[in-house]
Design a protein around this motif. Sequence first.
Motif, short mmCIF file in Angstrom:
data_model
loop_
_atom_site.label_atom_id
_atom_site.label_comp_id
_atom_site.label_asym_id
_atom_site.label_seq_id
_atom_site.Cartn_x
_atom_site.Cartn_y
_atom_site.Cartn_z
N PRO A 20 16.30 31.79 -17.69
CA PRO A 20 17.39 32.86 -19.18
C PRO A 20 18.18 33.40 -18.17
O PRO A 20 18.35 33.72 -16.91
CB PRO A 20 15.91 33.13 -19.35
CG PRO A 20 15.03 33.18 -17.97
CD PRO A 20 15.34 32.10 -17.26
N VAL A 21 18.78 33.58 -19.08
CA VAL A 21 19.56 34.95 -18.70
C VAL A 21 18.99 36.09 -18.33
O VAL A 21 18.51 36.74 -18.77
CB VAL A 21 20.95 35.55 -19.80
CG1 VAL A 21 21.86 36.02 -18.99
CG2 VAL A 21 21.48 34.03 -19.78
N ARG A 22 19.58 36.52 -17.19
CA ARG A 22 18.82 37.18 -16.28
C ARG A 22 20.00 38.06 -15.75
O ARG A 22 20.83 38.15 -15.25
CB ARG A 22 17.76 36.68 -14.72
CG ARG A 22 16.54 36.27 -15.37
CD ARG A 22 16.21 36.13 -14.41
NE ARG A 22 14.97 34.61 -14.58
CZ ARG A 22 14.72 34.11 -13.74
NH1 ARG A 22 14.78 34.22 -12.15
NH2 ARG A 22 14.10 32.64 -13.88
N THR A 23 19.43 39.48 -15.63
CA THR A 23 20.00 40.81 -14.69
C THR A 23 19.33 41.02 -13.83
O THR A 23 17.96 41.38 -13.96
CB THR A 23 20.52 41.75 -16.06
OG1 THR A 23 19.16 42.16 -16.44
CG2 THR A 23 20.95 40.86 -17.01
N VAL B 16 25.73 36.81 -14.13
CA VAL B 16 25.77 37.55 -15.31
C VAL B 16 26.67 38.45 -15.58
O VAL B 16 27.90 38.27 -16.75
CB VAL B 16 24.77 37.79 -16.16
CG1 VAL B 16 24.67 38.17 -17.31
CG2 VAL B 16 23.41 36.63 -15.81
N TRP B 17 26.01 38.84 -14.67
CA TRP B 17 27.65 40.34 -14.55
C TRP B 17 28.93 39.95 -14.40
O TRP B 17 29.95 40.62 -14.94
CB TRP B 17 27.60 41.81 -14.27
CG TRP B 17 25.77 42.47 -14.31
CD1 TRP B 17 24.93 42.54 -14.52
CD2 TRP B 17 26.13 43.57 -15.71
NE1 TRP B 17 24.22 43.10 -15.51
CE2 TRP B 17 25.30 43.51 -16.16
CE3 TRP B 17 27.46 43.51 -17.16
CZ2 TRP B 17 24.94 44.67 -17.33
CZ3 TRP B 17 27.74 44.30 -17.89
CH2 TRP B 17 25.81 44.96 -18.19
N ALA C 155 22.21 30.74 -15.46
CA ALA C 155 23.51 32.09 -15.12
C ALA C 155 22.36 33.08 -14.95
O ALA C 155 21.07 33.35 -15.48
CB ALA C 155 24.52 32.45 -15.27
N GLU C 156 21.87 33.39 -13.23
CA GLU C 156 21.45 34.87 -13.55
C GLU C 156 22.16 35.90 -12.50
O GLU C 156 22.96 35.52 -12.10
CB GLU C 156 19.90 34.61 -12.61
CG GLU C 156 20.17 33.50 -11.58
CD GLU C 156 19.13 32.95 -11.05
OE1 GLU C 156 18.87 32.33 -10.15
OE2 GLU C 156 18.55 32.19 -11.64
N GLY C 157 21.16 37.18 -12.16
CA GLY C 157 21.87 38.37 -10.86
C GLY C 157 23.32 38.35 -12.03
O GLY C 157 23.96 38.52 -12.78
N LEU D 84 26.96 31.22 -18.81
CA LEU D 84 26.04 32.13 -18.99
C LEU D 84 25.22 31.07 -18.70
O LEU D 84 23.59 31.45 -18.77
CB LEU D 84 25.90 32.68 -19.68
CG LEU D 84 27.10 34.09 -20.04
CD1 LEU D 84 27.04 35.11 -20.73
CD2 LEU D 84 26.33 34.92 -18.34
N MET E 261 21.84 43.77 -23.16
CA MET E 261 22.58 44.77 -21.58
C MET E 261 23.62 45.48 -22.19
O MET E 261 23.98 46.26 -20.97
CB MET E 261 23.06 43.10 -21.03
CG MET E 261 21.94 42.50 -20.27
SD MET E 261 22.61 40.79 -19.77
CE MET E 261 23.95 41.53 -18.88
N ALA F 158 21.99 32.94 -25.87
CA ALA F 158 21.40 33.91 -25.03
C ALA F 158 22.19 35.56 -25.69
O ALA F 158 21.26 36.57 -25.08
CB ALA F 158 21.25 34.65 -23.30
#
Lengths: 400, 451
Positions: B448-451, A217-218, A212-214, A209, A263, A256
């Motif tokens: 950052p950790v982004r969603t 992450v999931w 990580a992005e978008g 993570l 989330m 994070a």
Amino acid sequence: MGLLGLSYLGTLIVGGRTARGLPSGVEFLGLGFIVGPHALGLVQREVVLEFEPVVQAGLGWLAFVVGLDFGRVGGRRVRNGPLALGMTAACLVGVIVAVTVYLALQRASVAALDSRGAMLLAAGAGAVGAETTPLAVQWVAARWGARGQLTDLLSQLASADDLVPVAASGAIFALAPLPGLSVQLSASGWFLVTVGLGAILGTVTALLLRGAEGYQVWGALVGTLLLGVGTAARFGLSTLLVTFVMGVALAAVSPARRTLRDMVRRTERSVFYPLLLLTGASIDIGVFSTHRGLYFVVGAAIVARVLGKGLSSTVMLSVSPRARAAGGRLPLAMLASGPVTVCTALAFAIRFPGAAGSVLLTTAATYAIIGELVATYVLRRILVDAGEIEAGAPSVGAGA
Amino acid sequence: MTEGSRRKSVLGRAIDGVSLGAVFVILWAGVHFAPGLRADAALVGSIGFLLLAGVLTAQVLEVVGLPHLSGFLLAGVVAGPHVLGLIAADTVPRLKPVNTLALALIALAGGAELKLEHLRRSLRSLVAATVGHGVVGALLSGLVFFAIRPFFPFARELSLPASLGVALLVGIIASARSPAATLGVLSQTHADGPLSQFTLAVVMISDVVVVVLMSLAVTLARPLIDVDATIGVHAFGALGHELLGSVSIGTTLGLALSAYLKLVGRQPVVVLLATGFGGTELLKYLHFDPLLAFLVAGFVVQNLTHQGERFLGAISAMGEIVYVLFFAIAGAALDLGLLRDQWPFACAFVIWRVAVTLGVARVSSRLAKDPPAVVEWGWSGLVAQAGLSIGLAAIMTQELPSLAPVGNLMLATVAVNQVLGPIVFKIALDRTKESRSLAALEDLGPPPVRT
């Protein structure tokens, strides 16, 4: 599709609001039972079985969410005192229920359960009955605007005990690894493997993570979780403990953690309600008609839980001055059951299908109903008397 | 590259590599020490592994500039039944529901990406490309197959009419593109510009055209290949019913989705899941084409209502995860044994197909007076093939079982194009500077950790 539809309706009605619906979600459990194979038969047994991978994943996700938030209430860290007290109380209740159920099984001599099955059922009943759900306290607090030291303490105690049933499931599953494995380990070895797998996956997730992005992450979260669930289930280990430890490890290592908590918390109810529906549909009361002694066993488990909560509450009242404001009604308030109780029972039912699993599911459902009938009302009265809810305060309804 | 991954140091990349290794070891331990146990557990673990390994491999391959899709595919290939065997052969078909959902989301997203305003503006260009690739390209590919058929062991024995029939089908399958690969690469690169818009529109339109052409071609080729078969008018009636019905249902679905987004708007992920799974099954049951229906639904939401951007946002929230799984599963499902047997023919056919695509693209772009980026690179997004082509090959062998060897050749060709296509398209987007991730990354803050 039906499951998706029902869970959608549920989340639409209840939404993400703490004070809507019932704290244990027992209405979904009931709905699942009514549409399930043992009542109306709208959902057949084969369909329920077909959902097993989804259920495993859902159980893992909920345990992960609990682990990620373990030791925290409302974003604040629970102090060591309430943490230890909550866990000790849960252990006490679990042991009392387990011993009572075992003795009841000896007396009832249920033909469907051999000595191993009896041990598993007793231990499982202990694990299932140990916790008090913090959702009940949060529900009352959100609905009637409760605020104060006792509300905080009860919420902390209820949150702290989540570890006990999850760890107990890990230990019990480790005692009975699946036959056919090409590696043999002692029970403690399997338990360490369970914890180690969770810790490794939690650390790997935290590493992935970074930056990580978008979808990454999931992808990292869901990927590690499913890998953990699949691997644990393959060996017959506790998926709950693996993912719980994964959540704890991730929260400990990842900078994070706060973002992650926000989330995943949003997904909790969307996962929990379908699980409750499936749990309801999985409850097989047919086993009670062929083995009537099991009624006695379930009754013994309920009585033992009430007694256990009484004893553990006595300990709380004697150790914590803040808890004394609750008075002698505390044991009844601590009877509240919720996601961890139901998920632990469901995990046992999947791992040990048959009479033991069915009895545990029924017991968990009964705990949830009793908690709903008794604990929520008593909690409110306690907080009113403690001056943390204004007497005659109207229901907030929409909640927090 | 994504912003966060671009900043990764050597140590960060090494950690990714080690994590990837740990993930492989965990799955290996499950397969090795608990062989054949708990098929459901294997399924759950496989999905988790493919997701994780796909994401990680994509990050590792990013170093050499390969698109993420290549990483997803590679992870699936390596873990799949033909290499390490970590994903068992009997687990792969059980992952089909993920593909069902992926294809539905891809079609919905593809339709929603087609904006009427853009289509009107570049109508000439799209007509030229669609006719060029769908008709001329298909005929050229078919003709080549017809000309070189003596080199194919299974085609030598075919009669002249049968060879013509097979060539027709091969040409149609060769003209199929990959909406999934196109959307996947565009989703990674956030590309925007003439090339990306052109490619997206052509690929989505050709999707519909190819489905129609394939139905026609099977009807026409059947009597050529099977002397006992005849052309029946009812076949065209069924095709018309399927097409019109799919468009009608798609329009209704699009309006319903739009009304839901406007009036309720909650839990769009659950609604999309229900639409993807339930809608596909229902449409198949009614003998309509799910791909066409979802494409139309997405198009309607985008162009006939005001919910287009919201709709695309809801799809992209889960779409990217689904792409990872879709391509990783496709990698695991790649039949490397078949590819090993057929590779000379497959490679020859791939080279010819790329040449035809390039030639047709250049000619049609010049005729339509396309922008220079499209003239030069318009072919690049049309190389990839994936689910649709595999589906068409399956339809062909299902309708005409004697063509199983041709179907295998097509599958081997698709396997190569599946790997090659995304790479070529990403290179083109980078070269034309349409990849947003390559531009203006200088002043970014900490990731950052982004969603």
